[in-house]
Design a protein around this motif. Structure first.
Motif, short mmCIF file in Angstrom:
data_model
loop_
_atom_site.label_atom_id
_atom_site.label_comp_id
_atom_site.label_asym_id
_atom_site.label_seq_id
_atom_site.Cartn_x
_atom_site.Cartn_y
_atom_site.Cartn_z
N PRO A 155 0.82 -1.22 0.00
CA PRO A 155 0.00 0.00 0.00
C PRO A 155 0.85 1.27 0.00
O PRO A 155 0.44 2.30 -0.55
N GLU A 156 2.04 1.19 0.63
CA GLU A 156 2.92 2.37 0.68
C GLU A 156 3.60 2.60 -0.66
O GLU A 156 3.97 3.72 -1.00
N LEU A 157 3.78 1.51 -1.39
CA LEU A 157 4.46 1.60 -2.69
C LEU A 157 3.59 2.31 -3.71
O LEU A 157 4.05 3.15 -4.46
N GLY B 269 -4.18 -4.67 11.40
CA GLY B 269 -2.82 -4.18 11.17
C GLY B 269 -2.77 -3.14 10.07
O GLY B 269 -2.16 -3.36 9.02
N ALA B 270 -3.39 -1.98 10.30
CA ALA B 270 -3.59 -1.02 9.21
C ALA B 270 -2.37 -0.13 8.94
O ALA B 270 -2.43 0.70 8.03
N GLY B 271 -1.30 -0.28 9.68
CA GLY B 271 -0.08 0.49 9.40
C GLY B 271 -0.34 1.99 9.40
O GLY B 271 -0.90 2.55 10.35
N ILE C 240 -10.84 -0.57 12.02
CA ILE C 240 -9.40 -0.85 12.07
C ILE C 240 -9.08 -1.52 13.41
O ILE C 240 -9.47 -1.02 14.46
N VAL C 241 -8.43 -2.67 13.31
CA VAL C 241 -8.01 -3.38 14.53
C VAL C 241 -6.50 -3.52 14.45
O VAL C 241 -5.99 -4.18 13.56
N ASP C 242 -5.79 -2.86 15.34
CA ASP C 242 -4.32 -2.92 15.28
C ASP C 242 -3.78 -3.13 16.68
O ASP C 242 -4.16 -2.42 17.60
N VAL C 243 -2.89 -4.11 16.83
CA VAL C 243 -2.30 -4.32 18.16
C VAL C 243 -1.45 -3.10 18.56
O VAL C 243 -1.19 -2.90 19.73
N GLU D 29 0.29 -7.96 5.14
CA GLU D 29 1.51 -8.11 5.94
C GLU D 29 1.24 -8.05 7.44
O GLU D 29 1.90 -7.32 8.17
N VAL D 30 0.26 -8.80 7.87
CA VAL D 30 -0.01 -8.90 9.31
C VAL D 30 0.52 -10.24 9.83
O VAL D 30 1.19 -10.30 10.85
N LEU D 31 0.25 -11.30 9.08
CA LEU D 31 0.66 -12.63 9.57
C LEU D 31 2.18 -12.74 9.68
O LEU D 31 2.69 -13.38 10.59
C1 LIG Z 1 4.15 -4.89 8.58
S1 LIG Z 1 2.91 -3.89 9.28
C2 LIG Z 1 1.80 -3.80 7.92
C3 LIG Z 1 1.01 -2.54 7.91
C4 LIG Z 1 0.04 -2.35 6.76
N1 LIG Z 1 -0.93 -3.41 6.70
C5 LIG Z 1 0.76 -2.24 5.45
O1 LIG Z 1 0.65 -3.13 4.63
O2 LIG Z 1 1.45 -1.24 5.27
C6 LIG Z 1 2.10 -5.00 10.40
C7 LIG Z 1 0.95 -4.39 11.13
O3 LIG Z 1 0.17 -5.44 11.72
C8 LIG Z 1 -0.15 -5.09 13.06
N2 LIG Z 1 -0.47 -6.37 13.73
C9 LIG Z 1 0.31 -7.43 13.94
N3 LIG Z 1 -0.38 -8.44 14.52
C10 LIG Z 1 -1.64 -8.01 14.64
C11 LIG Z 1 -2.84 -8.59 15.16
N4 LIG Z 1 -2.86 -9.83 15.65
N5 LIG Z 1 -3.96 -7.86 15.15
C12 LIG Z 1 -3.97 -6.61 14.65
N6 LIG Z 1 -2.87 -6.00 14.16
C13 LIG Z 1 -1.72 -6.69 14.15
C14 LIG Z 1 1.06 -4.29 13.51
O4 LIG Z 1 0.76 -3.50 14.62
C15 LIG Z 1 1.32 -3.45 12.25
O5 LIG Z 1 0.51 -2.30 12.19
#
Ligand SMILES: C[S@@+](CC[C@H](N)C(=O)[O-])C[C@H]1O[C@@H](n2cnc3c(N)ncnc32)[C@H](O)[C@@H]1O
Length: 365
Positions: free
Chosen positions: A44-46, A73-75, A96-99, A141-143
């Motif tokens: 998404p950043e690209l 993990g919405a970055g 949006i659900v982000d840890v 890119e969350v997993l």
């Molecule tokens: C590599 S970044 C990717 C960010 C964005 N999705 C992107 O593609 O630019 C990983 C993201 O996932 C979140 N994250 C990791 N495990 C998570 C979970 N179990 N639930 C929610 N967010 C999570 C992190 O906090 C971070 O924001």
């Protein structure tokens, strides 16, 4: 901070701390880690064309899912912005659900910069995984950012990696794997070995647990994009150092125990394990495809060609270069996969289902 590890700590716990500790964790650093000025660039950043194409791909399944989206993990919030651009008229609520809760101000600022208040008010931030996920679940890119357990294969019994602070630095401590992990490792070795002595890899127990919990709560469709492979390739005897990677300033390396909280730690996704987890919770696979083929089939090129500068020799050059990175099989096009599953709702008769049928790679799983 190293004193947190005066006692040996299992590697997955160390990785959780290094990434997500609210004070010291990598994601607590906020905006500075993302993009060209930061450590890594995600799809998404690209290019906004990535999220815009995803929005298009979801258009005919959104009405079946009440127009509700849950993005994990919405970055920076870029993907949300771009999906709302091409599918916002069909989206009633974008959750949006982000840890990493600290990312919210950045996400909100980006949404406000790119959308009017009527769109921004559809976006909600949830503190934790909701009990019911009625809608479309998304994650890019969350997993790969989920802590993993690291192991070493030895014919007289597998070992697990722990981390301990000794004499001013963090060191590896290898302990015998517990019986459950040892059985899982031996099963993988029997299926995909023989592995050389000292073979190292990872098991993404937490990511599998997350897919299960999410699928149990799902009443809709889930679509996850990430880099990784199917199991036989993940645990191929030649991949003897596993897939764990540290990244800092766009450089990947294997010094995992230095600069704790200041460098990213990731591992490739074992998509066969994701598949097993989702089916064990009555999820139904809708498709598994290479990112490049998926985006092309959903019209990313047509979207690009609508940009006034796309064909301009100089002004369009960067856009074309980024598109190439997303699509090229030698780059993100093949390394990244799209996996999609459903429960309670299905994608039958939609463009999404047709593309997965045409570009199907699920035989690999
Ligand atoms: C590599 S970044 C990717 C960010 C964005 N999705 C992107 O593609 O630019 C990983 C993201 O996932 C979140 N994250 C990791 N495990 C998570 C979970 N179990 N639930 C929610 N967010 C999570 C992190 O906090 C971070 O924001």
């Amino acid at each position: 901070m190293l004193s947190n590890f005066n006692h040996a700590t299992r590697f997955d716990e160390f990785m959780r701390f290094a990434l997500y500790d609210p004070q010291n964790g990598y994601y607590a650093r906020g905006e500075q880690i993302f993009g060209r000025q930061g450590d890594f660039v995600t799809a998404p950043e690209l290019s906004p064309l990535f999220g815009q194409t995803l929005g298009k791909a979801l258009r005919d399944v959104l009405p079946r899912c009440n127009g509700v989206v849950y993005e994990f993990g919405a970055g920076t919030g870029q993907l949300a912005c771009d999906i709302l651009q091409t599918a916002g008229d069909l989206i009633t609520q974008y959750n949006i659900v982000d840890v990493s809760a600290g990312l919210k101000p950045m996400q909100l600022a980006k949404l406000k910069a790119l959308h009017g208040p009527e769109v921004v008010q559809k976006v909600h931030w949830l503190g934790e995984l909701p009990d019911e996920l009625r809608g479309v679940v998304l994650g890019n890119e969350v997993l790969d950012a989920t802590p993993v357990r690291r192991f070493k294969w030895q014919s007289d019994g597998p070992l697990e990696a722990w981390v301990q602070h000794l004499n001013g630095e963090l060191r590896w401590v290898w302990k015998p794997a517990d019986p459950v992990l040892a059985t899982a490792i031996s099963d993988l070795q029997s299926a995909h070995g023989p592995w050389p002595e000292g073979y190292e890899s990872e098991i993404a127990e937490q990511s599998t647990a997350w897919v299960k919990t999410m699928t149990e709560r799902l009443n809709g469709l889930a679509l996850m994009i990430d880099y990784g492979f199917h199991e036989a390739m993940y645990y191929h005897p030649t991949r003897s150092k596993g897939t764990l990677r540290a990244t800092s300033r766009h450089t990947a390396h294997d010094d995992f125990l230095v600069k704790v909280g200041q460098q990213d730690l990731t591992a490739h996704v074992n998509f066969s394990a994701v598949y097993e987890a989702l089916t064990s919770c009555n999820g139904e696979l809708e498709g598994y495809a290479h990112q490049g083929e998926f985006l092309l089939a959903h019209g990313i090129l047509e979207l690009a060609q609508q940009q006034p500068d796309f064909t301009h020799p100089t002004r369009g050059a960067l856009m074309r270069q980024h598109l190439n990175t997303l699509l090229n099989e030698a780059d993100m096009g093949e390394a990244f996969k799209v996996i999609c599953w459903s429960k309670g709702v299905n994608a039958e008769g939609t463009q999404l289902a047709q593309v997965f049928l045409d570009k199907d790679r699920s035989g690999d799983l």
